[in-house]
Design a protein around this motif. Sequence first.
Motif: not given
Length: 70
Positions: A15, A27, A30
Amino acid sequence: MVTELVEPAAARHWCDRCGEPADAGGHEACAAARALEPPRYCAHCRRRMKVQVVPTGWSAVCVEHGEIRG
């Protein structure tokens, strides 16, 4: 001679925001943060990148894989 590393997104293992394994899942935060922030980790080698943010955009440099801009 300078060569550019080009790999498909599927070949990326990390990531680019948190540095954890990309295939580990979780994620979503993110991905949402990356809409507004530059990457912090190299998606190819997990190294912390040198990031510079300016009013017109950003640049991130990995010592192994070079520079990306946004």
